[in-house]
Scaffold this motif. Structure first.
Motif, PDB file in Angstrom:
ATOM      1  N   GLY A 195      -8.608   0.515   0.131  1.00 48.78           N
ATOM      2  CA  GLY A 195      -8.949   1.766   0.791  1.00 48.78           C
ATOM      3  C   GLY A 195      -8.863   1.749   2.294  1.00 48.78           C
ATOM      4  O   GLY A 195      -9.060   2.787   2.934  1.00 48.78           O
ATOM      5  N   SER A 196      -8.558   0.611   2.892  1.00 53.67           N
ATOM      6  CA  SER A 196      -8.475   0.551   4.354  1.00 53.67           C
ATOM      7  C   SER A 196      -7.126   1.060   4.838  1.00 53.67           C
ATOM      8  O   SER A 196      -6.100   0.917   4.167  1.00 53.67           O
ATOM      9  CB  SER A 196      -8.688  -0.888   4.841  1.00 53.67           C
ATOM     10  N   ALA A 197      -7.127   1.674   6.027  1.00 59.79           N
ATOM     11  CA  ALA A 197      -5.905   2.167   6.655  1.00 59.79           C
ATOM     12  C   ALA A 197      -5.449   1.164   7.705  1.00 59.79           C
ATOM     13  O   ALA A 197      -6.172   0.903   8.665  1.00 59.79           O
ATOM     14  CB  ALA A 197      -6.146   3.533   7.284  1.00 59.79           C
ATOM     15  N   GLN A 198      -4.251   0.601   7.511  1.00 58.26           N
ATOM     16  CA  GLN A 198      -3.746  -0.440   8.394  1.00 58.26           C
ATOM     17  C   GLN A 198      -2.574   0.101   9.212  1.00 58.26           C
ATOM     18  O   GLN A 198      -1.530   0.461   8.660  1.00 58.26           O
ATOM     19  CB  GLN A 198      -3.279  -1.641   7.573  1.00 58.26           C
ATOM     20  N   GLY A 219       0.817  -1.197   0.000  1.00 61.03           N
ATOM     21  CA  GLY A 219       0.000   0.000   0.000  1.00 61.03           C
ATOM     22  C   GLY A 219       0.853   1.250   0.000  1.00 61.03           C
ATOM     23  O   GLY A 219       2.045   1.213  -0.339  1.00 61.03           O
ATOM     24  N   ARG A 261      -2.165   2.681   3.659  1.00 65.56           N
ATOM     25  CA  ARG A 261      -3.440   2.643   2.952  1.00 65.56           C
ATOM     26  C   ARG A 261      -3.349   1.570   1.871  1.00 65.56           C
ATOM     27  O   ARG A 261      -2.537   1.660   0.956  1.00 65.56           O
ATOM     28  CB  ARG A 261      -3.733   3.994   2.305  1.00 65.56           C
ATOM     29  N   THR A 262      -4.158   0.539   1.986  1.00 68.30           N
ATOM     30  CA  THR A 262      -4.101  -0.587   1.054  1.00 68.30           C
ATOM     31  C   THR A 262      -4.972  -0.315  -0.174  1.00 68.30           C
ATOM     32  O   THR A 262      -5.705   0.665  -0.237  1.00 68.30           O
ATOM     33  CB  THR A 262      -4.554  -1.881   1.741  1.00 68.30           C
ATOM     34  N   GLU A 313       0.951   6.405   4.663  1.00 70.86           N
ATOM     35  CA  GLU A 313       0.288   7.711   4.769  1.00 70.86           C
ATOM     36  C   GLU A 313       0.667   8.514   5.999  1.00 70.86           C
ATOM     37  O   GLU A 313       0.654   9.739   5.974  1.00 70.86           O
ATOM     38  CB  GLU A 313      -1.233   7.519   4.764  1.00 70.86           C
TER      39      GLU A 313
END
Length: 285
Positions: free
Chosen positions: A265-268, A247, A261-262, A250
């Motif tokens: 669209g998810s933030a890990q 990703g 950010r993968t 960010e």
């Protein structure tokens, strides 16, 4: 080449850095040891005081993250460990000292040595147009009634290209000499590093280790070259199988985690893992 390299001047370092003229309580320079972090951790368990410094001209079993080891030629680099006992700081915040150390080396090597330097999350200093590794930082906690952290800093100063091992993930290595640095004086670099470390750590300690109130997390974000990069993160193995996350890096959050950010669209948030820089997000297809 080794015979031509100047030895550190231990007496001069003590005169500049030890109390009452300086902020440190003890400073020793060893000709050779396995690991200054290992030696100083043992001294911490025996009651060595806050702000004890140990330096080695040569390390034969230096330690990095994830138990990696490395060797450096005599007098070619800087191998320094500092024992810190951050009174008033919760142990849960001790991990921030590794990132604080990174901010310190970026500031000193970028300013004093004139190299273009950024941090690769969480603890590597990358320099030059190729973003090659020149320095690593490692913080190790030492438990007990009076808990401590041993903060180790290793800087490649005089090494030739053939004396530098390739790092994890194929990360290219370099040295200050190979980058044409303005300062290769190890004594001077050490004095500046240790003075800046004292200043930054005291500021952090005065705020009980709070990374936000002390300004540490914001300073880290400003010099973190991982942010904005497309990355591949090798996560700690689960059940014997490696896991990878791809990703765009960010942010570094207020807990020191890298936020990726993968593609979905998810933030890990990542608290541990080996990060490989792929290319800037702006160049992605």
């Amino acid at each position: 080449m080794i015979a031509d390299l100047a030895a550190l001047h231990a007496d001069a370092l003590r005169a500049e850095l030890l109390a009452p003229a300086g902020p440190y309580t003890a400073l020793d320079v060893l000709e050779r040891t396995g690991s200054t972090n290992t030696d100083l951790a043992a001294a911490a368990r025996e009651g060595a005081p806050d702000r004890t410094v140990l330096i080695a001209e040569e390390q034969t079993a230096g330690r990095g993250r994830n138990t990696r080891s490395w060797v450096s030629p005599a007098r070619a680099g800087i191998h320094v460990s500092v024992l810190l006992r951050p009174a008033g700081v919760p142990v849960a915040r001790f991990g921030w000292l590794m990132m604080l150390g990174g901010v310190v080396v970026q500031r000193v090597l970028g300013g004093l040595c004139g190299v273009d330097a950024v941090l690769k999350w969480p603890n590597d200093l990358l320099v030059g147009p190729d973003r090659a590794k020149c320095c690593g930082v490692l913080a190790e906690a030492v438990g007990g009634a009076n808990p401590a952290v041993v903060l180790g800093i290793g800087v490649n100063v005089h090494q030739r290209a053939d004396e530098l091992p390739v790092g994890p993930g194929g990360l290219p290595p370099t040295s200050l000499a190979l980058q044409g640095a303005e300062c290769l004086d190890r004594d001077r670099i050490l004095v500046e590093l240790l003075r800046e470390l004292d200043f930054a750590e005291r500021q952090w300690r005065e705020h009980a280790g709070d990374p936000v109130l002390s300004g540490l997390v914001e300073r880290y974000r400003q010099v973190c070259g991982t942010l904005g990069q497309r990355v591949r993160v090798e996560l700690p193995a689960a059940g014997g199988a490696n896991r990878f996350l791809n990703g765009v890096a960010e942010d570094v959050d207020d807990d020191g985690r890298l936020v990726v950010r993968t593609a979905n669209g998810s933030a890990q948030p990542i608290s541990a893992g080996d990060v490989v820089h792929l290319r800037p997000a702006s160049q992605a297809e």
